[in-house]
Design a protein around this motif. Structure first.
Motif, PDB file in Angstrom:
ATOM      1  N   ALA A  73       0.840  -1.200   0.000  1.00 20.56           N
ATOM      2  CA  ALA A  73       0.000   0.000   0.000  1.00 20.56           C
ATOM      3  C   ALA A  73       0.876   1.251   0.000  1.00 20.56           C
ATOM      4  N   PRO A  74       0.618   2.175  -0.918  1.00 16.13           N
ATOM      5  CA  PRO A  74       1.492   3.347  -1.027  1.00 16.13           C
ATOM      6  C   PRO A  74       1.283   4.337   0.121  1.00 16.13           C
ATOM      7  N   SER A  75       2.347   5.014   0.487  1.00 15.40           N
ATOM      8  CA  SER A  75       2.249   6.081   1.478  1.00 15.40           C
ATOM      9  C   SER A  75       1.643   7.319   0.841  1.00 15.40           C
ATOM     10  N   LEU A  76       1.045   8.136   1.674  1.00 12.08           N
ATOM     11  CA  LEU A  76       0.583   9.426   1.185  1.00 12.08           C
ATOM     12  C   LEU A  76       1.765  10.363   0.947  1.00 12.08           C
ATOM     13  N   ALA A  77       2.794  10.219   1.757  1.00 12.37           N
ATOM     14  CA  ALA A  77       3.988  11.052   1.607  1.00 12.37           C
ATOM     15  C   ALA A  77       4.628  10.853   0.235  1.00 12.37           C
ATOM     16  N   ASP A  78       5.162  11.952  -0.276  1.00 11.70           N
ATOM     17  CA  ASP A  78       5.875  11.965  -1.563  1.00 11.70           C
ATOM     18  C   ASP A  78       4.961  11.794  -2.764  1.00 11.70           C
ATOM     19  N   SER A  79       3.647  11.853  -2.546  1.00 15.41           N
ATOM     20  CA  SER A  79       2.722  11.829  -3.672  1.00 15.41           C
ATOM     21  C   SER A  79       2.437  13.250  -4.134  1.00 15.41           C
TER      22      SER A  79
END
Length: 316
Positions: A133-139
């Motif tokens: 699951a991708p992090s919200l950070a760096d999006s």
């Protein structure tokens, strides 16, 4: 004497003393005609959430000294056809910014970190990990409708280390330093975003703004969050993208609304639906009561209403 009507005793208690030249009464025009002894005195009428329509505004029109109608929402398109002649309509701009921004952040995190999947595993009593699951950070996030609510959303996304840009009618650098693009550039921006947050009102130029072409321009596995108005999104086009598994969505508002039993959005894959609660601030909270007090102060000094939207010009 300024007479302010509020829709419940709880709101009256929270509002408290509004000065020696003003008074507060309880009247909900969604429920009843104005009290006969107050009908000619009401100066400012405050409406409850999710109320409106011809009958309510017809009751307001019977108050000859009414000067301001204070609605509870930032959106006001539902009220425009009914405002009595000579009466000012004021919205609740600024009252809901924090709550909408909180819900937007919640929806973004829940979708990115696959919270619905984990909640389902918990209900089934199964230990199922998702380590991808991708992090919200760096999006990267694009906030479509970068006004006061959009800025509040942007602030919370940046706290999670998201790169945020905005879209509005005209290009500018916002007060918070955000690069805001012109609406004409929207389609060219979409392929570069991981999250697209829609917070625009519903109007002629935003009706079905999020259509098949808009969605097709979004990158694979991007997340669409709608906390604006349901009719800004073409539901059929969104269902097609969700059904293919290419996009994700998190919706506080839908079209139709309320979403009926059995509607395919309820069971669409990778879609979170909440029932239009993002911006429903309790009318007993200080953000709302501060607005009503400011409305009384404006009336006291003969100033334009706070959050003035328009003056009624046609029969209700």
């Amino acid at each position: 004497m300024i007479t302010v009507s509020v829709p419940s005793p709880e709101v009256a208690d929270a509002l408290g003393d509004v000065g020696p030249d003003a008074r507060v009464i309880v009247w909900d025009p969604a429920v009843s005609d104005p009290p006969e002894e107050e009908r000619e005195r009401i100066t400012i009428a405050c409406l409850a959430h999710f109320t409106g329509g011809r009958r309510l505004y017809g009751r307001l029109a019977t108050c000859p000294d009414l000067k301001v109608i204070q609605i509870a929402s930032a959106g006001y398109e539902h009220a425009l056809p009914f405002v009595p002649p000579g009466v000012s309509l004021a919205n609740a701009r600024g009252v809901h910014d924090t709550r909408v921004a909180e819900m937007t952040l919640l929806l973004a995190l829940a979708s990115q970190r696959r919270l619905p999947r984990f909640l389902d595993s918990q209900r089934r009593g199964v230990w199922e990990q998702d380590l991808e699951a991708p992090s919200l950070a760096d999006s990267r996030a694009l906030v479509v409708g970068y006004g006061s609510i959009g800025a509040a959303i942007g602030a919370r996304l940046r706290a999670c280390e998201v790169e945020v840009e905005g879209v509005a009618r005209t290009a500018r650098i916002a007060a918070d330093g955000t690069l805001v693009h012109a609406a004409d550039d929207l389609l060219s921006l979409l392929p570069h975003q991981d999250l697209v947050v829609v917070v625009t009102p519903h109007a002629e130029d935003t009706d079905r703004l999020v259509d098949a072409a808009f969605l097709a321009a979004m990158r694979d596995d991007a997340l669409l969050i709608n906390v604006g108005r349901g009719k800004v999104v073409d539901t059929d086009a969104l269902l097609a993208e969700l059904g293919s598994g290419r996009l994700r969505a998190a919706l506080d508002v839908t079209d139709p609304e309320p979403l009926p039993d059995g509607h395919p959005l309820w069971s669409a894959p990778n879609c979170i639906v909440v029932p239009h609660v993002a911006g429903v601030e309790r009318l007993t909270n200080r953000r709302y009561t501060d607005l009503v007090r400011a409305q009384v102060e404006a009336r006291r000094h003969g100033d334009d209403p706070v959050n003035f939207v328009m003056m009624g010009a046609f029969p209700a």
